[in-house]
Design a protein around this motif. Structure first.
Motif, PDB file in Angstrom:
ATOM      1  N   VAL A 111      28.680  28.543  48.055  1.00 23.61           N
ATOM      2  CA  VAL A 111      28.991  30.132  48.072  1.00 23.61           C
ATOM      3  C   VAL A 111      27.963  30.649  47.165  1.00 23.61           C
ATOM      4  CG1 VAL A 111      31.408  29.301  48.131  1.00 23.61           C
ATOM      5  CG2 VAL A 111      30.411  29.701  46.046  1.00 23.61           C
ATOM      6  N   VAL A 112      27.959  32.267  47.170  1.00 23.78           N
ATOM      7  CA  VAL A 112      27.167  33.090  46.444  1.00 23.78           C
ATOM      8  C   VAL A 112      28.143  33.305  45.112  1.00 23.78           C
ATOM      9  CG1 VAL A 112      26.104  35.452  46.458  1.00 23.78           C
ATOM     10  CG2 VAL A 112      26.016  33.970  48.311  1.00 23.78           C
ATOM     11  N   LEU A 113      27.480  33.317  44.041  1.00 24.41           N
ATOM     12  CA  LEU A 113      28.239  33.428  42.688  1.00 24.41           C
ATOM     13  C   LEU A 113      28.204  35.125  42.632  1.00 24.41           C
ATOM     14  CD1 LEU A 113      29.374  32.640  40.128  1.00 24.41           C
ATOM     15  CD2 LEU A 113      27.159  32.646  38.994  1.00 24.41           C
ATOM     16  N   ARG A 114      29.343  35.539  42.515  1.00 22.16           N
ATOM     17  CA  ARG A 114      29.444  37.135  42.746  1.00 22.16           C
ATOM     18  C   ARG A 114      29.821  37.639  41.269  1.00 22.16           C
ATOM     19  NH1 ARG A 114      26.615  38.945  46.784  1.00 22.16           N
ATOM     20  NH2 ARG A 114      27.307  38.271  48.935  1.00 22.16           N
ATOM     21  N   HIS A 115      30.311  36.882  40.523  1.00 24.59           N
ATOM     22  CA  HIS A 115      30.814  37.503  39.202  1.00 24.59           C
ATOM     23  C   HIS A 115      30.780  36.219  37.973  1.00 24.59           C
ATOM     24  CE1 HIS A 115      34.007  39.222  36.565  1.00 24.59           C
ATOM     25  NE2 HIS A 115      34.351  37.945  36.345  1.00 24.59           N
ATOM     26  N   ALA A 116      30.410  36.666  36.763  1.00 20.93           N
ATOM     27  CA  ALA A 116      30.444  35.820  35.704  1.00 20.93           C
ATOM     28  C   ALA A 116      30.617  36.616  34.449  1.00 20.93           C
ATOM     29  CB  ALA A 116      29.085  35.222  35.553  1.00 20.93           C
ATOM     30  N   ASP A 117      31.630  36.348  33.718  1.00 22.43           N
ATOM     31  CA  ASP A 117      32.154  37.057  32.562  1.00 22.43           C
ATOM     32  C   ASP A 117      32.466  36.302  31.339  1.00 22.43           C
ATOM     33  OD1 ASP A 117      33.198  38.995  30.816  1.00 22.43           O
ATOM     34  OD2 ASP A 117      34.408  40.058  32.241  1.00 22.43           O
ATOM     35  N   ARG A 118      31.637  36.504  30.393  1.00 23.93           N
ATOM     36  CA  ARG A 118      31.547  35.427  29.301  1.00 23.93           C
ATOM     37  C   ARG A 118      32.780  35.861  28.361  1.00 23.93           C
ATOM     38  NH1 ARG A 118      26.365  35.248  25.849  1.00 23.93           N
ATOM     39  NH2 ARG A 118      25.413  35.803  27.801  1.00 23.93           N
ATOM     40  N   GLU A 119      33.159  37.314  28.461  1.00 25.50           N
ATOM     41  CA  GLU A 119      34.384  37.545  27.625  1.00 25.50           C
ATOM     42  C   GLU A 119      35.637  37.140  27.950  1.00 25.50           C
ATOM     43  OE1 GLU A 119      33.586  39.391  25.133  1.00 25.50           O
ATOM     44  OE2 GLU A 119      31.734  39.440  25.456  1.00 25.50           O
ATOM     45  N   ASP A 120      35.951  36.717  29.482  1.00 24.76           N
ATOM     46  CA  ASP A 120      37.222  36.381  29.710  1.00 24.76           C
ATOM     47  C   ASP A 120      36.881  35.045  30.470  1.00 24.76           C
ATOM     48  OD1 ASP A 120      36.014  37.064  32.030  1.00 24.76           O
ATOM     49  OD2 ASP A 120      37.881  38.495  32.648  1.00 24.76           O
ATOM     50  N   PHE A 121      35.804  34.563  30.336  1.00 26.64           N
ATOM     51  CA  PHE A 121      35.563  33.250  30.883  1.00 26.64           C
ATOM     52  C   PHE A 121      35.765  33.030  32.404  1.00 26.64           C
ATOM     53  CE2 PHE A 121      36.770  32.784  26.312  1.00 26.64           C
ATOM     54  CZ  PHE A 121      35.602  32.624  25.800  1.00 26.64           C
ATOM     55  N   THR A 122      35.234  33.950  33.000  1.00 28.42           N
ATOM     56  CA  THR A 122      35.821  33.731  34.525  1.00 28.42           C
ATOM     57  C   THR A 122      34.421  33.655  35.519  1.00 28.42           C
ATOM     58  OG1 THR A 122      35.917  36.330  34.531  1.00 28.42           O
ATOM     59  CG2 THR A 122      37.752  34.862  34.488  1.00 28.42           C
ATOM     60  N   LEU A 123      34.254  33.044  36.556  1.00 27.26           N
ATOM     61  CA  LEU A 123      33.566  33.218  37.471  1.00 27.26           C
ATOM     62  C   LEU A 123      34.265  33.553  38.930  1.00 27.26           C
ATOM     63  CD1 LEU A 123      31.803  29.722  37.067  1.00 27.26           C
ATOM     64  CD2 LEU A 123      31.078  31.828  36.097  1.00 27.26           C
ATOM     65  N   GLY A 124      33.255  34.218  39.871  1.00 23.06           N
ATOM     66  CA  GLY A 124      33.986  34.616  40.931  1.00 23.06           C
ATOM     67  C   GLY A 124      33.075  34.671  42.260  1.00 23.06           C
ATOM     68  N   LEU A 125      33.729  34.559  43.415  1.00 22.94           N
ATOM     69  CA  LEU A 125      33.086  34.718  44.614  1.00 22.94           C
ATOM     70  C   LEU A 125      33.914  35.543  45.680  1.00 22.94           C
ATOM     71  CD1 LEU A 125      34.762  32.721  47.131  1.00 22.94           C
ATOM     72  CD2 LEU A 125      34.242  31.125  45.314  1.00 22.94           C
ATOM     73  N   HIS A 126      33.335  36.020  46.672  1.00 22.55           N
ATOM     74  CA  HIS A 126      33.880  36.788  47.621  1.00 22.55           C
ATOM     75  C   HIS A 126      34.303  35.774  48.949  1.00 22.55           C
ATOM     76  CE1 HIS A 126      32.149  40.682  45.912  1.00 22.55           C
ATOM     77  NE2 HIS A 126      32.888  40.182  45.118  1.00 22.55           N
ATOM     78  N   THR A 127      35.328  35.917  49.687  1.00 19.04           N
ATOM     79  CA  THR A 127      35.546  35.133  50.657  1.00 19.04           C
ATOM     80  C   THR A 127      36.371  36.002  52.072  1.00 19.04           C
ATOM     81  OG1 THR A 127      36.286  33.221  51.616  1.00 19.04           O
ATOM     82  CG2 THR A 127      37.599  34.249  49.914  1.00 19.04           C
ATOM     83  N   ASP A 128      36.328  35.417  52.931  1.00 19.34           N
ATOM     84  CA  ASP A 128      37.469  35.979  54.217  1.00 19.34           C
ATOM     85  C   ASP A 128      38.767  35.411  53.670  1.00 19.34           C
ATOM     86  OD1 ASP A 128      38.895  36.065  56.423  1.00 19.34           O
ATOM     87  OD2 ASP A 128      36.968  36.270  57.740  1.00 19.34           O
ATOM     88  N   ARG A 129      39.637  36.163  53.590  1.00 22.20           N
ATOM     89  CA  ARG A 129      41.147  36.105  53.221  1.00 22.20           C
ATOM     90  C   ARG A 129      41.727  34.916  54.353  1.00 22.20           C
ATOM     91  NH1 ARG A 129      44.622  41.339  52.761  1.00 22.20           N
ATOM     92  NH2 ARG A 129      42.539  42.151  51.842  1.00 22.20           N
ATOM     93  N   ARG A 130      41.030  34.948  55.498  1.00 24.29           N
ATOM     94  CA  ARG A 130      41.569  33.850  56.496  1.00 24.29           C
ATOM     95  C   ARG A 130      41.115  32.465  56.393  1.00 24.29           C
ATOM     96  NH1 ARG A 130      39.534  37.387  61.616  1.00 24.29           N
ATOM     97  NH2 ARG A 130      37.813  37.345  60.143  1.00 24.29           N
TER      98      ARG A 130
END
Length: 204
Positions: free
Chosen positions: A53-72
């Motif tokens: 997957v493509v890494l779309r989000h990284a936040d060291r303040e709340d320790f989160t990573l994120g990606l985008h996807t098709d909800r289906r």
């Protein structure tokens, strides 16, 4: 020691922790970063299901990573049943691996969802215009409307993909770093300790 060298051979755990998050942030904004694409693994039908997957989000303040996807996509249903997931990043040049254990949630509305959709370019929005859910059998090998196989949609056309768009956020629960070296591999793990994070070197 150079800032660049700190990811591969850090002097302190604090230096390493900061460098890892700096690299994850750079991986979000730089398409050629070695960690821009990582492996995201869910559990589906009792089996591990990794995918790139493509890494779309990284936040060291709340320790989160994120990606985008098709909800289906099957991973969305899998996360609803079992939110414990894994990430894996590997830099082939520096021979550095980062492995993350986390807890995922899927967003299909709200401020984070709205910001993510607004920031998604037309070429990426095109993916969410796919008529068939991911994993469905296809009469042909391409799951895009014919009009958009060789061209991006207009902004107005792309809005039809909004209903298929989803954001996946991972709360990092554990992070492990590994540096491979002929003179001896090095490995460290970081885990939450109250309101802070505690790191320690472990055997590779």
């Amino acid at each position: 020691m150079s800032y660049e060298h700190a990811l591969r051979d850090p002097e302190t755990l604090t230096e390493l922790w900061e460098r890892i998050w700096d690299e994850l942030h750079q991986a979000v904004v730089r398409g050629k970063h070695r960690w821009h694409t990582g492996v995201f693994a869910t559990v589906e039908d009792g089996l591990p299901r990794p995918r790139t997957v493509v890494l779309r989000h990284a936040d060291r303040e709340d320790f989160t990573l994120g990606l985008h996807t098709d909800r289906r996509a099957p991973k969305v249903a899998a996360i609803a049943l079992e939110p414990r997931i894994g990430w894996l990043f590997y830099d082939t040049n520096r021979r550095v691996q980062v492995r993350v254990d986390g807890t995922a949630r899927v967003l299909v509305d709200g401020p984070e969802f709205e910001r993510a959709w607004a920031d998604t370019g037309l070429s990426s929005r095109r993916c969410y215009l796919a008529p068939h859910p991911p994993g469905d059998d296809l009469p042909t090998g391409v799951n895009l409307p014919e009009d958009f196989r060789d061209a991006d949609p207009t902004f107005a056309q792309s809005e039809a993909g909004r209903d298929n768009f989803a954001v996946v956020r991972t709360r990092v629960d554990r992070l492990e770093w590994l540096s491979l070296c002929h003179s001896g591999h090095r490995r460290a793990v970081f885990e939450p300790d109250g309101g802070d994070w505690r790191g320690r070197f472990i055997a590779a």
